[in-house]
Structures are given as structure tokens and as C-alpha cells.
Design an enzyme around this catalytic site. Structure first.
Site, mmCIF file in Angstrom:
data_model
loop_
_atom_site.group_PDB
_atom_site.id
_atom_site.type_symbol
_atom_site.label_atom_id
_atom_site.label_comp_id
_atom_site.label_asym_id
_atom_site.label_seq_id
_atom_site.Cartn_x
_atom_site.Cartn_y
_atom_site.Cartn_z
ATOM 1 N N GLU A 9 24.002 14.996 -28.885
ATOM 2 C CA GLU A 9 23.488 15.399 -27.839
ATOM 3 C C GLU A 9 24.220 14.853 -26.479
ATOM 4 O O GLU A 9 23.735 13.988 -25.612
ATOM 5 C CB GLU A 9 22.065 14.471 -27.660
ATOM 6 C CG GLU A 9 21.196 15.083 -29.071
ATOM 7 C CD GLU A 9 19.781 14.418 -28.825
ATOM 8 O OE1 GLU A 9 18.805 15.035 -29.347
ATOM 9 O OE2 GLU A 9 19.473 13.663 -27.973
ATOM 10 N N GLU A 17 17.972 16.430 -36.328
ATOM 11 C CA GLU A 17 17.079 15.612 -35.728
ATOM 12 C C GLU A 17 15.868 16.352 -35.598
ATOM 13 O O GLU A 17 15.895 17.463 -35.044
ATOM 14 C CB GLU A 17 17.322 14.757 -34.366
ATOM 15 C CG GLU A 17 18.209 13.673 -34.660
ATOM 16 C CD GLU A 17 18.472 12.812 -33.066
ATOM 17 O OE1 GLU A 17 17.499 12.873 -32.759
ATOM 18 O OE2 GLU A 17 19.628 12.310 -33.149
#
Length: 482
Positions: A178, A385
Site C-alpha cells: 500500500e 488483504e
């Protein structure tokens, strides 16, 4: 070892099973679970500094002890084995293995990851390593951090160290987790470490994260066997205009540019999108920032794209008083005006919320995966995720019943299954998270884990959702139909 590369087979929408070899895993991040903040030569990362700064983290919590995974990893791997996990996605603490972010590694730090990966392999669990999950060595931040170009080269050097250390054990490597959060929450809104609120630094950080990724892919490819797989994990915003109006479509375009295409453009397509450059030209000189050869480095081929998804991003233009700007730990929407999102309001997709006040909408995951498959059809995908925080507690019987999480996981796994049926090449799914842990700015107030952690005693209690997930893994499919 065997890399993550299952077969892919066509499925009808009525089938509740997943392709043969579909990878079932769980994920954690070093600063969130390891603890042992000063053990064996580890030095502070930006998250150590940030969490120890008064007012930055709820209740003054820090990751000093966290889930004590550094000392309890053998028990945690045994727990993973009991649950039937096929893979474990963990991140490496950069300052544990290379304390200054430069120069030689510390063998004691490397030894922890050697022991961890050996334990995983002995248990039949595939280790999946992430090089960077937001914990930049503080010394590199002091030298300028990600807005400073040299940090990208330092990251490549670190990647080379780790590839040469664990390349005989780890066959699946992720460069960055991320990077949007690192750039926009760390240097823009300041709600993540290092807590800076500098518009130009945010965009410079985004470019140097991209460059660091590309340089690290080159370093990994030079040091790893040809069978190894490389990846990056992006928390791509599933952006939706609130209405069908032209104004709201413009809001969605702006957020798609700074939320998604600032990374997918150079990484997957070899160029920053023209509208992003135009939106942000008053903030940064892109001609000065992007050097000759940068885009070729950044766009080095990867073997799989990691996708993190929690909730869709609903936007409108102009602000009408009904929007909200969310401050969240996984980067769902906290933009600032200078990013090109002037007068953009953020809204919840619905009123079905997790403890993070994130809307539960599994259709967004299906849309995200199918759109990626359509735009980049030859690129395998991995859900790296997905999960939810709820207000979990231990019952008088010593159990943790979390039916809301079970429902959340069932719905989102069905969205993945439907995306596969619709042609998306999705190779696996990693539940976030294996353990309750330090949830960044929220400290220990939010619980994402499939396994409950009683922090005073460090006792682990698998929740109802952990047992449910173990059953999904066992059958390679969803129980009770879709």
C-alpha cells in the site's frame, strides 16, 4: 520451494468451490505484531517515533510489544498449521535487519526471519515476504525519507540483502504494501508516520516509492532463482460517484487519479496519466521529479499484483455538507485538496459498518477484480488483504464468537469466487489479519484478527471466524452454498 502458482480453471457461477491449488493464507505486518522493538540490534522506524509522540496514537499505544510475535513465532506457526493455512504473508522490519537503512545487515535480525521461514516450511506453509509495510528506518527519514530520491536506491540495496538471505526459502516477494498510505497518509494528511503534511513531499514520495519498487524488482530478479515470483500490493480505491451527475463523475476521476492511477499508471502501463499530471502541476514539477529512465525502471514486469480491499470509496462534487473525510488505517479515502481532489466529499456506501466505520460492500471487491482483469488480462491477481474489525470479546466460556466477521468473510470470498467465474485470474486470498494487533493510529482499540490476542497475557484464542476459515480451506470452497 514452490511459488504461489495454482491452476486456473473455468467455473460456473453456481459452483461454490475455488480452483485447484487456490492459495489460502493470512497476513500480518512486522510493526503490528513483532514487538521486541529494541531486541537484537533493531533501531527505531518511523512508526516507533510516531507512536511514541504524544497524541499521535489512540491511548498512547505503541508497537513495543504488540503481539510479541518475535518471541512467540513458533507457537503462532503451530496455530497457523492447526488452521490449515497454506501460506503466511509477513513483512520484514527494515530497521531490524539494516538498522540505519544503509550498509551491512545485522545477522541477528536476519536470523529471526531465517528461523521464521524455516518454521513455516517445516509446517508446510508457504512464506510470502513483504519487504516494506510502512516502517522506514528513522535514520532514512531523518535524511529526507521517501520524498528524497536516495531512499529509493537504499530500498533496492535492502531488497538485495533480503533476496540473498532468504532467496533459498522464500519464492514469493512483495516490494511495497500500500504505497498510497505511505505517501498520502504519511506525508499528506499526516495521520500515519512520519506525520508530515507537505503537499509536494507527498507526490515526491509517491514517485520515489514507485521508483524504489522498480529498482527493488531489478535487485530481486538479479539475486533470486528464476522460479521466484515478484509482486507489489496496492490498496486500489474502488471509486464510485455518488450520483450519475457530471460533477460526481469528475470527483471520481480526480480520486481515481490520486488514489489508483498514480501507481498503476507507471507500474503497469509505463507512464503517469496525463490528467494526474495536470491536476497536480501546481504542486510539483513532474519534469524535474521524473528522471530519464525512471519509468522504465518502475514498469519492470511483475508476476502477480496484490490487491487489498476493505470498502468502496464513494465521492461527490461539490461538497454539500453531507460528505465525510475518513481518517483510516488502510487508505480508503483521506485525501487533501492539493492532490487534485478539491471540493471532493466522501460518503459511506451504506449503513452496514464495521468497527472502523467502514461500509461493508463485497460487490466492490468483485468489481475491482473484474475491472483489473479486463484492463490487464495477462496479470495474475492475489487478494493480499481483506477483513474487518468488530468489537470482539471473550465469553464466560472462554470463546470469541464473531458471526459478523464470518458473514463478512463469506460475502467477500463469494465475491472473489464470482470474479473468478467471470474470468479474473485470482490465485489466492490472504485474510487480514491472522492476529489481533497494533492497528496503527487506532492502537489496540480495533481487532481485525481471526485469532484473539489477550494483550496482558499474550494468550491466543482462535475466534469463531478462524474455525470457519479453517473449514473453507479444508474444503477449498464456501460452506453451505453461496
Amino acid at each position: 520451494m514452490t511459488a504461489v502458482q495454482p491452476e486456473t480453471t473455468a467455473q460456473s457461477d453456481s459452483v461454490t468451490s475455488f480452483p485447484p491449488g487456490f492459495v489460502w493464507g493470512a497476513a500480518t505486518a512486522a510493526y503490528q505484531v513483532e514487538g521486541a522493538a529494541t531486541a537484537d540490534g533493531r533501531t527505531p522506524s518511523i512508526w516507533d517515533t510516531f507512536s511514541h509522540t504524544p497524541g499521535k496514537v489512540r491511548n498512547g499505544d505503541t508497537g513495543d510489544i504488540a503481539a510479541d510475535h518475535y518471541h512467540r513465532y513458533r507457537d503462532d506457526v503451530a496455530l497457523m498449521k492447526d488452521l490449515g493455512l497454506k501460506a503466511y504473508r509477513f513483512s520484514i522490519s527494515w530497521s531490524r535487519v539494516q538498522p540505519t537503512g544503509r550498509g551491512p545487515a545485522v545477522e541477528r535480525g536476519l536470523d529471526f526471519y531465517r528461523r521464521l521461514t524455516d518454521e513455516l516450511m517445516e509446517a508446510g506453509i508457504t512464506p510470502v515476504a513483504t519487504l516494506y509495510h510502512w516502517d522506514l528506518p528513522q535514520e532514512l527519514e531523518d535524511a529526507g525519507g521517501w520524498p528524497h530520491r536516495d531512499t529509493a536506491q537504499r530500498f533496492a540495496d535492502y531488497a538485495d540483502i533480503m533476496a540473498r538471505t532468504l532467496g533459498d526459502r522464500v519464492g514469493v516477494w512483495t516490494t511495497l504494501n500500500e504505497p498510497w498510505c505511505s505517501a498520502f497518509l504519511g506525508y499528506g494528511s499526516g495521520v500515519h508516520a512520519p506525520g508530515r503534511t507537505e503537499p509536494a513531499a507527498t507526490l515526491r514520495a509517491a514517485h520515489h516509492l514507485n521508483l524504489g519498487h522498480g529498482l527493488a524488482i531489478g535487485a530481486l530478479r538479479s539475486a533470486l532463482p528464476s522460479s521466484a515470483q515478484t509482486s507489489i500490493t496496492l490498496n486500489l480505491h474502488q471509486v464510485r460517484p455518488r450520483t450519475a451527475s457530471a460533477d460526481d463523475a469528475e470527483a471520481a476521476r480526480r480520486i481515481d487519479a490520486v488514489g489508483n492511477r498514480v501507481f498503476t499508471g507507471p507500474i503497469l502501463d509505463g507512464a503517469y496519466p496525463a490528467d494526474l499530471l495536470e491536476d497536480t502541476a501546481r504542486i510539483v514539477d513532474w519534469d524535474e521529479l521524473v528522471h530519464d529512465g525512471d519509468l522504465a525502471e518502475i514498469s519492470r514486469p511483475i508476476d502477480v499484483l496484490g490487491v487489498n480491499y476493505y470498502s468502496p470509496t464513494v465521492v461527490s462534487l461539490p461538497i454539500d455538507g453531507g460528505g465525510t473525510t475518513k481518517d483510516d488505517g488502510h487508505g480508503a479515502s483521506d485525501h487533501s485538496p492539493w492532490t487534485g481532489s478539491d471540493h471532493v466529499a466522501f460518503h459511506l456506501a451504506n449503513d452496514d459498518l464495521t468497527a472502523m466505520n467502514w461500509a461493508i460492500d463485497p460487490s466492490g471487491l468483485h468489481t475491482l477484480l473484474t475491472e483489473l482483469a479486463a484492463s490487464h488480462p495477462r496479470l495474475p491477481l492475489m487478494v493480499t488483504e481483506n477483513g474487518a474489525a468488530f468489537d470482539d470479546y471473550v465469553s464466560p466460556e472462554g470463546k470469541v464468537n464473531d458471526p459478523q466477521r464470518v458473514a463478512y468473510l463469506h460475502a467477500h470470498l463469494d465475491a472473489v469466487r464470482r470474479a473468478i467465474a467471470d474470468g479474473a485470474d485470482v490465485r489466492g486470498y490472504f485474510l487480514w489479519s491472522l492476529l489481533d494487533n497494533f492497528e496503527w493510529g487506532y492502537g489496540y482499540s480495533k481487532r481485525f484478527g481471526a485469532v484473539y490476542v489477550d494483550y496482558p497475557t499474550q494468550r491466543r484464542i482462535p475466534k469463531e471466524s478462524a474455525h470457519w476459515y479453517a473449514d473453507v480451506i479444508r474444503r477449498n470452497g464456501l460452506p453451505g452454498g453461496a
